[in-house]
Every structure is written in structure tokens, then in C-alpha cells.
Enzyme design. Structure first.
Site, PDB file in Angstrom:
ATOM      1  N   GLU A  17       0.829  -1.210   0.000  1.00 44.64           N
ATOM      2  CA  GLU A  17       0.000   0.000   0.000  1.00 44.64           C
ATOM      3  C   GLU A  17       0.865   1.263   0.000  1.00 44.64           C
ATOM      4  O   GLU A  17       1.855   1.357   0.738  1.00 44.64           O
ATOM      5  CB  GLU A  17      -0.909  -0.027   1.229  1.00 44.64           C
ATOM      6  N   ASP A  20       2.994   2.399  -4.882  1.00 48.73           N
ATOM      7  CA  ASP A  20       3.006   2.594  -6.352  1.00 48.73           C
ATOM      8  C   ASP A  20       3.660   3.919  -6.748  1.00 48.73           C
ATOM      9  O   ASP A  20       4.555   3.952  -7.590  1.00 48.73           O
ATOM     10  CB  ASP A  20       1.609   2.405  -6.986  1.00 48.73           C
ATOM     11  N   LEU A 107     -12.220  -0.021  -3.353  1.00 45.57           N
ATOM     12  CA  LEU A 107     -12.134  -1.124  -4.306  1.00 45.57           C
ATOM     13  C   LEU A 107     -12.008  -0.607  -5.741  1.00 45.57           C
ATOM     14  O   LEU A 107     -12.226  -1.332  -6.703  1.00 45.57           O
ATOM     15  CB  LEU A 107     -13.364  -2.039  -4.166  1.00 45.57           C
ATOM     16  N   SER A 109     -13.636   1.717  -7.656  1.00 44.97           N
ATOM     17  CA  SER A 109     -14.760   1.925  -8.575  1.00 44.97           C
ATOM     18  C   SER A 109     -14.393   3.019  -9.581  1.00 44.97           C
ATOM     19  O   SER A 109     -14.828   2.986 -10.731  1.00 44.97           O
ATOM     20  CB  SER A 109     -16.020   2.323  -7.808  1.00 44.97           C
ATOM     21  N   SER A 110     -13.558   3.973  -9.165  1.00 48.57           N
ATOM     22  CA  SER A 110     -13.207   5.058 -10.085  1.00 48.57           C
ATOM     23  C   SER A 110     -12.306   4.557 -11.209  1.00 48.57           C
ATOM     24  O   SER A 110     -12.522   4.898 -12.374  1.00 48.57           O
ATOM     25  CB  SER A 110     -12.560   6.225  -9.341  1.00 48.57           C
ATOM     26  N   ASP A 154      -4.266   0.938  -9.441  1.00 47.93           N
ATOM     27  CA  ASP A 154      -5.664   0.539  -9.624  1.00 47.93           C
ATOM     28  C   ASP A 154      -5.955   0.252 -11.095  1.00 47.93           C
ATOM     29  O   ASP A 154      -6.618  -0.731 -11.436  1.00 47.93           O
ATOM     30  CB  ASP A 154      -6.603   1.648  -9.118  1.00 47.93           C
TER      31      ASP A 154
HETATM   32  C1  GLA Z   1      -5.344   4.365  -3.963  1.00 51.37           C
HETATM   33  C2  GLA Z   1      -4.598   4.912  -5.161  1.00 51.37           C
HETATM   34  C3  GLA Z   1      -3.488   3.964  -5.599  1.00 51.37           C
HETATM   35  C4  GLA Z   1      -2.593   3.565  -4.428  1.00 51.37           C
HETATM   36  C5  GLA Z   1      -3.437   3.145  -3.225  1.00 51.37           C
HETATM   37  C6  GLA Z   1      -2.600   2.923  -1.998  1.00 51.37           C
HETATM   38  O1  GLA Z   1      -6.030   3.221  -4.318  1.00 51.37           O
HETATM   39  O2  GLA Z   1      -5.482   5.112  -6.238  1.00 51.37           O
HETATM   40  O3  GLA Z   1      -2.747   4.546  -6.631  1.00 51.37           O
HETATM   41  O4  GLA Z   1      -1.712   4.593  -4.100  1.00 51.37           O
HETATM   42  O5  GLA Z   1      -4.431   4.101  -2.903  1.00 51.37           O
HETATM   43  O6  GLA Z   1      -1.798   1.815  -2.156  1.00 51.37           O
END
Ligand code: GLA
Length: 365
Positions: A17, A20, A107, A109-110, A154
Site C-alpha cells: 500500500e 506505487d 475497491l 470503482s473510479s 488501480d
Molecule cells: C489508492 C490509489 C493507488 C494507491 C493506493 C494505496 O487506491 O489510487 O494509486 O496509491 O491508494 O496503495
């Protein structure tokens, strides 16, 4: 009139988490829950958007600029803007959106909406792009049009998902490597506890975490935290909060790599332990959990999960857990009662599977 239908799934991040945008590692799965967009281009400069969830229509010009569109429609308008900015053709028409990805639950959705809009638009204009290009355009829309400073995870998960596979992503090279995630064979289930406490990434806390990481990298004389490793690095960071943030990122990267190995060899006890450690790191070092979320993770562990952790950007959303299949009902009941006892809202609890990534369904005349 020809219509173009594309779908894109939500995602669950199993581990990794806030790594990225630091060019580290993460290991998400695509969900079976997905967003489907059916696009009927009409040659105009205006896109109308209808969603059966929201119950309200929305519309924007294909020439809309950042700041022109609000709310959920801004995610669709943002990717159309990003396509145009990159020199790709865009066209107006009617888009209808159907989704079973829970909204505001961490999760993605966007990202599902962005990717489905992009694929249906590209099908209509005959634009061919690979997954990485599509992911980057969707991220650009989210960053520069919607104003949420999110990373690339995501979209890569939504586009690259595979059935019964987790995706080990290296954000330095943007490589995506499938790793066996065959829970059935181990009589395990991925349980998702949606806290029903909604989160939002265009708000300050996500941005503040990102800024901490950028500041620390600058202090260490590197472009990104990917270029540093080890405990002695931490001693060189003056600010104690930034130091804790970096400790999370560096340790989380190691956990992702170890988790991929454990998963590939079917060692789900180890996977569970790494999930617990990841949660503790998000709670203590990155400080993106809440008492409500911590209670859910703890309760899952107490009642027999192999491991549990919050998934997604933080401050609400979902906790995921690896649970022995025969114990699902018992654990669901016990966790629901612990949450009620502490006075938090009722959760929504469901099981999830790794599903396939985004695709064009058809073009129909
Ligand atoms: C959100 C962001 C991702 C990532 C996570 C945390 O989902 O859209 O890019 O940074 O938080 O891991």
C-alpha cells in the site's frame, strides 16, 4: 447506430500500500465485480452519461477542461480529456454505465469507470493502445482533471487482471507478473469486510502521505524511495513523521516480494502473517487506518483469519482477510457482532475472487 461495450473490474490490493507512487511493488487482484460502459457515438462534441446506480444523468463536452466537471462524471470526463491531450481522437455520444463495484469502499470503482470509458471510446474511434498506455491515460485524468494525486496500481490491476492470479507489479519498470492465487486448492477464502466508512483520495491525507515520501526522497538525494533500502537510510531522515512514513514504504516493498514467494509456494500461513504485518505498518508508521478499521482487522485475527489488513488508500474502506473456507460463516457472525458492540456501523461482508481484467465486449450495429 453502432454501440461499443467495454467492462473493467474493481480491484483488491492484497499487499503493497502506497508503494506505487514510490515506484515500489504491490500485488493486487482484479475483482469479479465490474463496471460496464455502453457507448453509442453520435458524432457530436457532447457526452451524456447515464448510470443506473446514481439515478441521475450527467453531461459534459469532449472539450471540457479541469475544473469544468464535478462528481463521478469527472472521472469519465478526465479520461476523455487525457485522450485528447495525448492527441487521440474523441467523440461525443451517449454512455450508459452499470456497475456492481461498491463506491467509496477502496475497491477502485473510479479506476473501473475510467478504464471502461477509455476502452469503449477507443473502440469507437479505432484507437489501439496497450494496457500500460491506457492505465497512464486513466491516471492522468484522475491526477490532473479530477485532482486526486493517485498512483498507477488501480488501473494496471483493472486492466491486467487474470482469473486465480495475483499481479505482482513493479512500478519502476511497470512490469506485471501473474502469481498463482489459488485459494480453493488450500480450502481458503478471501473475505472482504466493507466498513461502510467511505473514503476519498482527493482530500488532504493521501496527498500529505505522498508529500512526506517526496520530501524524504529529496532529503536522501534520490528521485524516488525505490532507490534506497535499509535501516541506516532512516537515520538520515530528520523529521520523525517522514521517517516513519519511509519505514512503512521500505518494509512494505519487502513484504510484497516475500508475499509473492510465499504465495507461489502455497505458504498461505506466511502470506497471512505478512498481511498482519502490513496492517500494523499502515497503522503505526503510515497512519492511514482508523480505530474502526483496526477493530475489524483485529477481530478477524481473533476469530481465526490467517491474516487481515486494510486494502486501498486508507481512512476507511475495506479490510480483507484470508479465512479457512469452513469458518466463513462463523467468522462473519463474530466480526459483525464485535463491530456492533463497539458502536460502529454495520459492515457488508462478502467473499472475493481474482477475476479477469478489462475487455471490450462487442461492437453491435
Ligand atoms: C489508492 C490509489 C493507488 C494507491 C493506493 C494505496 O487506491 O489510487 O494509486 O496509491 O491508494 O496503495
Amino acid at each position: 447506430m453502432t454501440t461499443y461495450t467495454a467492462y473493467a473490474p474493481g480491484r483488491i490490493n492484497l499487499i503493497g500500500e502506497h508503494t506505487d507512487y514510490n515506484l515500489g511493488f504491490a500485488m493486487p487482484i482484479a475483482l469479479e465485480e465490474r463496471t460496464t460502459v455502453t457507448f453509442e457515438p453520435d458524432g457530436s462534441d457532447r457526452i451524456t452519461l447515464a448510470s443506473d446506480e446514481e439515478g441521475v444523468g450527467s453531461a459534459f463536452d469532449v472539450t471540457a477542461q479541469p475544473g469544468d466537471v464535478d462528481g463521478w462524471a469527472s472521472y469519465a470526463a478526465g479520461v476523455v480529456w487525457a485522450l485528447a491531450q495525448a492527441g487521440h481522437p474523441v467523440v461525443g455520444g451517449a454512455m450508459s454505465v452499470h456497475s456492481d463495484v461498491p463506491i467509496g469502499a477502496g475497491l477502485s470503482s473510479s479506476a473501473a469507470l475510467e478504464c471502461a470509458v477509455l476502452l469503449s471510446m477507443n473502440a469507437a474511434t479505432g484507437t489501439e493502445l496497450d494496457n500500460l498506455d491506457v492505465a497512464r491515460l486513466a491516471q492522468r485524468g484522475e491526477n490532473d482533471f479530477v485532482g486526486a494525486p493517485t498512483g498507477l496500481m488501480d488501473q494496471l490491476a483493472s486492466l491486467g487482471g487474470e482469473v486465480d492470479r495475483a499481479l505482482l507489479i513493479d512500478f519502476e519498470t511497470s512490469s506485471v507478473e501473474p502469481v498463482a492465487f489459488e485459494l480453493d486448492a488450500h480450502d481458503l477464502v478471501l473475505l472482504v469486510v466493507n466498513s461502510n466508512a467511505a473514503h476519498q483520495h482527493s482530500t488532504g491525507e493521501y496527498r500529505a502521505r505522498r508529500e512526506s515520501c517526496t520530501r524524504a526522497a529529496r532529503e536522501l538525494g534520490v528521485d524516488t524511495l525505490r532507490d534506497v533500502q535499509g535501516e541506516d537510510v532512516l537515520e538520515r531522515i530528520g523529521d520523525s513523521v517522514d521517517r516513519a512514513r519511509v519505514r512503512h514504504v521500505l518494509s512494505e516493498n519487502q513484504r510484497v516480494l516475500e508475499c509473492a514467494k510465499a504465495m507461489a509456494s502455497g505458504d498461505f500461513r506466511r502470506v497471512g502473517t505478512l498481511m498482519d504485518q502490513s496492517h500494523a505498518s499502515m497503522r503505526d508508521d503510515f497512519e492511514i487506518t482508523t480505530p474502526h478499521i483496526d477493530l475489524i482487522a483485529e477481530s478477524l485475527g481473533v476469530h481465526g483469519a490467517l491474516g487481515a489488513r486494510m486494502t486501498g488508500g486508507g481512512f476507511g474502506g475495506c479490510v480483507i482477510a484470508l479465512v479457512p473456507a469452513p469458518d466463513v460463516d462463523r467468522i462473519t457472525t463474530a466480526v459483525t457482532s464485535d463491530i456492533a458492540e463497539r458502536g460502529f456501523p454495520d459492515p457488508t461482508i462478502f467473499t472475493a475472487r481474482a477475476g479477469r481484467g478489462a475487455a471490450l465486449v462487442n461492437d453491435r450495429t
